[in-house]
Design a protein around this motif. Structure first.
Motif, mmCIF file in Angstrom:
data_model
loop_
_atom_site.group_PDB
_atom_site.id
_atom_site.type_symbol
_atom_site.label_atom_id
_atom_site.label_comp_id
_atom_site.label_asym_id
_atom_site.label_seq_id
_atom_site.Cartn_x
_atom_site.Cartn_y
_atom_site.Cartn_z
ATOM 1 N N UNK A 1 2.302 -20.444 -19.259
ATOM 2 C CA UNK A 1 1.407 -20.829 -18.250
ATOM 3 C C UNK A 1 0.758 -19.610 -17.483
ATOM 4 N N UNK A 2 1.372 -18.419 -17.695
ATOM 5 C CA UNK A 2 1.084 -17.196 -17.057
ATOM 6 C C UNK A 2 0.225 -16.142 -17.950
ATOM 7 N N UNK A 3 -0.065 -16.510 -19.147
ATOM 8 C CA UNK A 3 -0.619 -15.913 -19.852
ATOM 9 C C UNK A 3 -2.028 -15.585 -19.606
ATOM 10 N N UNK A 4 -2.738 -16.523 -19.395
ATOM 11 C CA UNK A 4 -4.208 -16.202 -19.153
ATOM 12 C C UNK A 4 -4.608 -15.449 -18.078
ATOM 13 N N UNK A 5 -3.889 -15.353 -16.864
ATOM 14 C CA UNK A 5 -4.014 -14.497 -15.784
ATOM 15 C C UNK A 5 -3.942 -12.942 -16.063
ATOM 16 N N UNK A 6 -3.301 -12.824 -17.360
ATOM 17 C CA UNK A 6 -3.261 -11.126 -17.621
ATOM 18 C C UNK A 6 -4.556 -10.879 -18.090
ATOM 19 N N UNK A 7 -5.490 -11.526 -18.713
ATOM 20 C CA UNK A 7 -6.666 -11.132 -19.625
ATOM 21 C C UNK A 7 -7.240 -10.194 -18.764
ATOM 22 N N UNK A 8 -7.701 -10.319 -17.598
ATOM 23 C CA UNK A 8 -8.740 -9.491 -16.890
ATOM 24 C C UNK A 8 -8.111 -8.232 -16.626
ATOM 25 N N UNK A 9 -6.713 -8.077 -16.298
ATOM 26 C CA UNK A 9 -6.096 -6.806 -16.305
ATOM 27 C C UNK A 9 -6.056 -5.998 -17.535
ATOM 28 N N UNK A 10 -5.653 -6.721 -18.654
ATOM 29 C CA UNK A 10 -5.726 -6.094 -20.092
ATOM 30 C C UNK A 10 -7.296 -5.469 -20.035
ATOM 31 N N UNK A 11 -8.407 -6.388 -19.932
ATOM 32 C CA UNK A 11 -9.563 -5.740 -20.057
ATOM 33 C C UNK A 11 -9.863 -4.532 -19.563
ATOM 34 N N UNK A 12 -9.552 -4.651 -18.155
ATOM 35 C CA UNK A 12 -9.718 -3.362 -17.142
ATOM 36 C C UNK A 12 -8.791 -2.087 -17.738
ATOM 37 N N UNK A 13 -7.761 -2.287 -18.385
ATOM 38 C CA UNK A 13 -6.905 -1.468 -18.890
ATOM 39 C C UNK A 13 -7.550 -0.604 -20.265
ATOM 40 N N UNK A 14 -8.548 -1.234 -20.963
ATOM 41 C CA UNK A 14 -9.147 -0.553 -22.014
ATOM 42 C C UNK A 14 -10.706 -0.186 -21.938
ATOM 43 N N UNK A 15 -10.878 0.259 -20.810
ATOM 44 C CA UNK A 15 -12.384 0.635 -20.327
ATOM 45 C C UNK A 15 -12.632 1.817 -20.877
ATOM 46 N N UNK A 16 -13.565 2.150 -21.930
ATOM 47 C CA UNK A 16 -13.807 3.459 -22.391
ATOM 48 C C UNK A 16 -15.296 3.339 -22.969
ATOM 49 N N UNK B 1 -12.481 -5.394 -10.921
ATOM 50 C CA UNK B 1 -12.950 -4.362 -11.859
ATOM 51 C C UNK B 1 -12.853 -4.905 -13.197
ATOM 52 N N UNK B 2 -11.971 -5.574 -13.690
ATOM 53 C CA UNK B 2 -11.862 -6.623 -15.005
ATOM 54 C C UNK B 2 -12.938 -7.544 -14.780
ATOM 55 N N UNK B 3 -13.379 -8.076 -14.094
ATOM 56 C CA UNK B 3 -14.238 -9.512 -13.681
ATOM 57 C C UNK B 3 -15.549 -8.635 -14.021
ATOM 58 N N UNK B 4 -16.034 -7.604 -13.509
ATOM 59 C CA UNK B 4 -17.353 -6.975 -13.530
ATOM 60 C C UNK B 4 -17.513 -6.436 -14.891
ATOM 61 N N UNK B 5 -16.351 -5.543 -15.290
ATOM 62 C CA UNK B 5 -16.496 -5.051 -16.561
ATOM 63 C C UNK B 5 -16.487 -5.941 -17.796
ATOM 64 N N UNK B 6 -16.182 -7.297 -17.688
ATOM 65 C CA UNK B 6 -16.729 -8.316 -18.619
ATOM 66 C C UNK B 6 -18.133 -7.871 -19.242
ATOM 67 N N UNK B 7 -19.107 -7.789 -18.251
ATOM 68 C CA UNK B 7 -20.496 -7.718 -18.364
ATOM 69 C C UNK B 7 -20.830 -6.383 -19.552
ATOM 70 N N UNK B 8 -20.578 -5.260 -19.014
ATOM 71 C CA UNK B 8 -20.843 -4.052 -19.634
ATOM 72 C C UNK B 8 -19.757 -3.482 -20.765
ATOM 73 N N UNK B 9 -18.684 -4.272 -20.934
ATOM 74 C CA UNK B 9 -17.618 -3.995 -21.867
ATOM 75 C C UNK B 9 -17.529 -5.069 -22.851
ATOM 76 N N UNK B 10 -18.021 -6.205 -22.668
ATOM 77 C CA UNK B 10 -17.921 -7.279 -23.688
ATOM 78 C C UNK B 10 -19.254 -8.112 -24.050
#
Length: 414
Positions: free
Chosen positions: A192-207, A351-360
Motif C-alpha cells: 500500500x505504501x509503494x506508490x508514494x515512493x515514486x516521485x521521490x525515486x524520480x527526483x533522485x534520478x535527475x540528470x 521537485x519530483x512533481x515538477x521534474x515529471x514534465x522535463x524529465x519524463x
C-alpha cells in the motif's frame, strides 16, 4: 595530428559516467530510506529499478532529439522547435521550479545538518541561522565566478567520495538480517505504501540537463554518450541500493515513523543511525559525509539556477550583473528556509512533481516529434511507440501520485 594524439585527446567514457553519476547522487538520497520505510527494502528496490529504467530511457530520448541539432543546442532550442512556444514555456517553468525548490531543500538540509554538527561540538547554532549563513557562503562563491564554483565543487566532491566509502563500509558491517527482513512484525503490509515512493525515486534520478552537455563534451557520438548514461545511472542505482541496505539493515522499520514525523531532515536520520550503532567514529563519518553531500548538491543546483536566470533575464557577467542574478537566485529560497526550516522531504517531493514534465513527459514528446520530422537518422531509442507511451504514463502517474499524496488520498506509514 597523429591518430595516437587524437585518441589521447578524446574524453574517456568513464569521465562522462562520473558526470552523470555525480549529478544524480546528492543530498536527495537521504530522503529515500525515510519515504520508503513503508514499502521497506525489497519493494523499494523494485521501485528504484523501475524508475531507473524509465529515467534512463527518457534521457536517451533527449539524446535522440538533441542529435538532430547543432552541438550546444539544449532544451530551449529543441522544445521550441519541436513542440512550440507553449510547451517551451511549460518546460522552462518546470525547470525553474525544480531548481528553486531544490535550492530551498538544500538550505533546509544544510541548516539541520549544521545544527547537528555544531551540537556535537557543544555549540548551539539554530537551524535557521545555520542554513542562512551557509546559503550566504554558497551565494558568495557562485557570485564570484563559475570557476570558483568548479574548484570548490571538485574539493567537496573528492571529500564526499572518500567519506562515502568510509561511511558505507562501516554501516554495512553493522547490518542486521533480522532488521532488514523485518522479522519483528508478524504480518507486515508493504505494497500500500509503494506508490508514494515514486516521485521521490524520480527526483533522485535527475540528470537530464546534462545530456546536451555530454554532446558538447563528446560531439555527436551517440555510442559513447549512451554508455555514459547507462554507466552513470547504474552507478547511482547501485549506490542507492547500498544506502537502503545500510539504513534499513540498521534502523528498525517502526523507528522511521518518528524520523518522518520530525520532518525527515538529514540530522534526524543521522541521529537515528548514531543511536542504533552507538559508534562515535561512525557518527563522525556520517556527520562529515552528510555535510559534504549537502554542499556538493547545493553548489551544483544553485549554479544551474544562477546560469538559467542570467540567461532568462539577460543579466551580464559583470559584478553588478552577477549580483542581480545572485539576489534573484538566493533570496526566495532563503526566505523560504527562514519561514519553513524543516521542509526537506516536502521540497524533494515537489521537485519530483515538477521534474515529471522535463524529465519524463517532455522527453517522450520530443522523441515522438523528432521521429516525425527527422526520422532519427543517427540514433533511435529501442522499443518504438510503446516505449514512448511507457515514459509518458510513467510521468503522468508520478504527477498524479504526488497530487494524491498532497490531498491525503494515499496511505501513510504511521
Amino acid at each position: 595530428m597523429t591518430s595516437a594524439a587524437l585518441t589521447r585527446a578524446t574524453p574517456s567514457t568513464f569521465a562522462g559516467m562520473v558526470i552523470i553519476g555525480g549529478t544524480i547522487i546528492g543530498a536527495g538520497m537521504f530522503s529515500l530510506p525515510v519515504v520508503m520505510s513503508g514499502a521497506w527494502f525489497f519493494w523499494s528496490l523494485a521501485a528504484l529499478v523501475f524508475t531507473w529504467f524509465c529515467m534512463l530511457h527518457s534521457g536517451l530520448m533527449i539524446l535522440e532529439a538533441n542529435l538532430n541539432y547543432h552541438v550546444g543546442a539544449s532544451f530551449d532550442t529543441m522544445t521550441r522547435d519541436l513542440l512550440g512556444n507553449v510547451w517551451n514555456r511549460i518546460n522552462g517553468l518546470s525547470i525553474a521550479f525544480v531548481l528553486y525548490i531544490l535550492t530551498y531543500a538544500y538550505i533546509s538540509a544544510s541548516g539541520s545538518i549544521l545544527h547537528h554538527t555544531f551540537g556535537e561540538l557543544s555549540i548551539n547554532a539554530p537551524a535557521r541561522l545555520a542554513g542562512l549563513l551557509f546559503a550566504l557562503v554558497v551565494a558568495f562563491i557562485v557570485w564570484l565566478s563559475t570557476r570558483a564554483v568548479s574548484r570548490m565543487t571538485a574539493i567537496v566532491l573528492g571529500a564526499k567520495v572518500i567519506t562515502f566509502f568510509l561511511t558505507f563500509g562501516s554501516l554495512l558491517g553493522h547490518v542486521e538480517p533480522a532488521t532488514l527482513f523485518n522479522v519483528a512484525e508478524s504480518h507486515p503490509s508493504y505494497t500500500p505504501y509503494l506508490l508514494m515512493t515514486l516521485p521521490f525515486c524520480l527526483a533522485s534520478f535527475g540528470y537530464h540537463g546534462n545530456v546536451p552537455s555530454l554532446m558538447k563534451y563528446y560531439g555527436k557520438n551517440p555510442r559513447v554518450i549512451v554508455r555514459c548514461l547507462i554507466g552513470g545511472t547504474l552507478l547511482a542505482l547501485g549506490l542507492y541500493a547500498v544506502w537502503l541496505l545500510a539504513t534499513m539493515g540498521n534502523i528498525p522499520r517502526h523507528d522511521f515513523i518518528a524520523i518522518a514525523q520530525k520532518g525527515g531532515n538529514i540530522d534526524v536520520l543521522v541521529q537515528a543511525l548514531s543511536g542504533v550503532l552507538n559508534s562515535r567514529s561512525l557518527d563522525l563519518l556520517l556527520v562529515v559525509f552528510s555535510n559534504f553531500a549537502v554542499a556538493s548538491s547545493f553548489l551544483g543546483v544553485t549554479l544551474g539556477l544562477f546560469d538559467y536566470l542570467a540567461d532568462l533575464f539577460g543579466f551580464d557577467d559583470s559584478r553588478l550583473g552577477r549580483l542581480k542574478t545572485a539576489l534573484l537566485t538566493f533570496a526566495p529560497p532563503i526566505i523560504g528556509g527562514l519561514l519553513w526550516p524543516d521542509g526537506f522531504l516536502y521540497a524533494i517531493g515537489y521537485a519530483g512533481l515538477a521534474a515529471t514534465i522535463w524529465a519524463a513527459i517532455v522527453p517522450a514528446l520530443l522523441a515522438r516529434a523528432s521521429r516525425k520530422r527527422f526520422g532519427s537518422p543517427q540514433f533511435r531509442v529501442w522499443g518504438g511507440t510503446p516505449m514512448i507511451v511507457l515514459i509518458l504514463v510513467f510521468g503522468i502517474v508520478n504527477a498524479l501520485v504526488h497530487l494524491m499524496s498532497t490531498f491525503d488520498l494515499l496511505p501513510v506509514w504511521n
